[in-house]
Design a protein around this motif. Structure first.
Motif, short mmCIF file in Angstrom:
data_model
loop_
_atom_site.label_atom_id
_atom_site.label_comp_id
_atom_site.label_asym_id
_atom_site.label_seq_id
_atom_site.Cartn_x
_atom_site.Cartn_y
_atom_site.Cartn_z
N MET A 280 -50.45 -90.21 -51.15
CA MET A 280 -51.64 -89.74 -50.46
C MET A 280 -51.50 -88.25 -50.16
N SER A 281 -52.60 -87.48 -50.29
CA SER A 281 -52.49 -86.04 -50.08
C SER A 281 -53.72 -85.40 -49.44
N ARG A 282 -54.85 -86.07 -49.45
CA ARG A 282 -56.08 -85.49 -48.89
C ARG A 282 -56.26 -85.87 -47.43
N ASP B 266 -53.39 -82.33 -36.05
CA ASP B 266 -52.27 -81.85 -35.25
C ASP B 266 -50.93 -82.16 -35.93
N ARG B 267 -50.76 -83.39 -36.41
CA ARG B 267 -49.49 -83.76 -37.04
C ARG B 267 -49.31 -83.08 -38.39
N LEU B 268 -50.38 -82.90 -39.15
CA LEU B 268 -50.26 -82.19 -40.42
C LEU B 268 -49.82 -80.75 -40.21
N SER B 269 -50.33 -80.13 -39.15
CA SER B 269 -49.94 -78.74 -38.87
C SER B 269 -48.47 -78.66 -38.49
N ILE B 270 -47.97 -79.65 -37.76
CA ILE B 270 -46.55 -79.67 -37.38
C ILE B 270 -45.68 -79.90 -38.61
N ASN C 35 -43.02 -77.08 -40.12
CA ASN C 35 -41.60 -77.39 -40.27
C ASN C 35 -41.15 -77.42 -41.73
N GLY C 36 -42.05 -77.06 -42.64
CA GLY C 36 -41.68 -76.97 -44.05
C GLY C 36 -41.56 -78.29 -44.75
N VAL C 37 -42.12 -79.35 -44.18
CA VAL C 37 -42.05 -80.68 -44.78
C VAL C 37 -43.24 -80.90 -45.73
N PHE C 38 -44.39 -80.35 -45.38
CA PHE C 38 -45.57 -80.36 -46.23
C PHE C 38 -45.90 -78.94 -46.66
N GLU C 39 -46.52 -78.82 -47.83
CA GLU C 39 -47.12 -77.56 -48.26
C GLU C 39 -48.58 -77.85 -48.60
N THR C 40 -49.42 -76.87 -48.44
CA THR C 40 -50.85 -77.07 -48.66
C THR C 40 -51.32 -76.22 -49.83
N SER C 41 -52.16 -76.81 -50.67
CA SER C 41 -52.84 -76.11 -51.76
C SER C 41 -53.96 -77.00 -52.25
N ASP C 42 -55.08 -76.38 -52.64
CA ASP C 42 -56.23 -77.13 -53.13
C ASP C 42 -56.68 -78.20 -52.15
N SER C 43 -56.60 -77.87 -50.85
CA SER C 43 -57.02 -78.79 -49.79
C SER C 43 -56.21 -80.09 -49.81
N ARG C 44 -55.00 -80.03 -50.31
CA ARG C 44 -54.12 -81.20 -50.33
C ARG C 44 -52.82 -80.88 -49.59
N TYR C 45 -52.21 -81.92 -49.07
CA TYR C 45 -50.93 -81.80 -48.37
C TYR C 45 -49.88 -82.56 -49.17
#
Length: 297
Positions: A192-194, A211-215, A219-229
């Protein structure tokens, strides 16, 4: 018709997706038994500690024993269920050692008594003995599995600034010490990414997801591109933590119809059960052989 009972994933997220649960169990494995021991070792308020000791006792991770009657005093001893969390704690320890450089005190090396080597645990497939990563394992819902049955109903308590979890695992607690943060990691590992998918499948308030996605991103656990995590390399390194937590849950919270999640190791085609092995001698690890966690594990 009554709603289906929460499955093992929901029980795991509700219990371990709390920033204090693993820290209290950790200190229990490190020798804390009395209320004052936990209070001295953790920056936790009396009310929160009392609540966690009660919930961990109710869930069977701790067992309460009276050691004094006047005035009444009790101690809290880690049970087999609580002790069997050692692979989760060991995996967290390894992740923090390699991916979190800003510990106030560096984490000690882990010693494998069986070979007397300082080691790192390897995630190994029990079916074929090969080292595995998240890219080698496919997850699918089992007979008791679905997102609707996998989300705990209880709300996570928001911590205050003066009531902040510390200890040996500060970044793990930041990203996983919340049921939505933990659930987002699980969802990301299955593809899952959207934002809209996270929100609709998990059934979480949009504000909580944001809030949790921003955390997780901070912390470098997720990266964002093309509106995906998407998971970063650092995020993917949490694979052993999530799988050991899942296996713990499915051992202790069985459903009559079968497991919530089934894992397949694509390398050998067999069911995947994670075994932690020593990178020095290749032997399976046992809690009692790991000196950095606790001598009595």
């Amino acid at each position: 018709m009554a709603d289906p009972a929460p499955n093992a994933v929901a029980r795991m997220l509700g219990l371990l997706g709390d920033e204090w649960t693993l820290l209290v169990v950790q200190q229990g494995l490190l020798g804390a038994t009395r209320y004052g021991d936990f209070r001295e070792r953790l920056p936790i308020s009396n009310s929160v500690l009392t609540a966690r000791l009660r919930s961990l006792t109710d869930e069977g991770l701790l067992e309460r024993h009276s050691y004094q009657s006047n005035p009444p005093r009790s101690e809290y001893v880690v049970t087999d269920r609580g002790r069997s969390l050692w692979p989760v704690l060991l995996s967290i320890w390894e992740w923090e050692r390699h991916w979190v450089p800003d510990h106030s005190d560096p984490l000690p090396d882990m010693r494998h008594r069986a070979c007397a080597g300082d080691f790192s645990p390897l995630a190994t497939c029990a079916s074929c003995g090969e080292v595995a990563t998240d890219k080698d394992v496919v997850a699918q819902w089992g007979p008791s599995g679905s997102w609707s049955r996998s989300i705990p109903a209880a709300a996570t308590r928001r911590r205050s600034g003066s009531d902040s979890a510390a200890g040996l695992f500060p970044q793990t607690m930041s990203i996983m010490g919340n049921r939505w943060g933990f659930a987002l990691l699980v969802a990301a590992f299955v593809g899952m990414s959207r934002f809209t998918d996270f929100q609709s499948q998990l059934g979480a308030p949009p504000g909580s997801i944001a809030d949790r996605l921003s955390i997780l991103a901070a912390n470098g656990v997720f990266e964002t591109s093309d509106s995906r995590y998407r998971l970063t390399e650092k995020g993917r390194a949490l694979f052993p933590v999530l799988v050991t937590a899942l296996e713990w849950a499915q051992r202790w919270y069985t459903a009559p119809e079968g497991p919530a999640v089934e894992l397949i190791h694509t390398t050998c085609g067999g069911p995947f059960r994670l075994v932690l092995t020593c990178d020095q001698c290749s032997e399976p690890l046992r809690g009692g052989d790991v000196s950095a966690l606790q001598k009595s594990l």
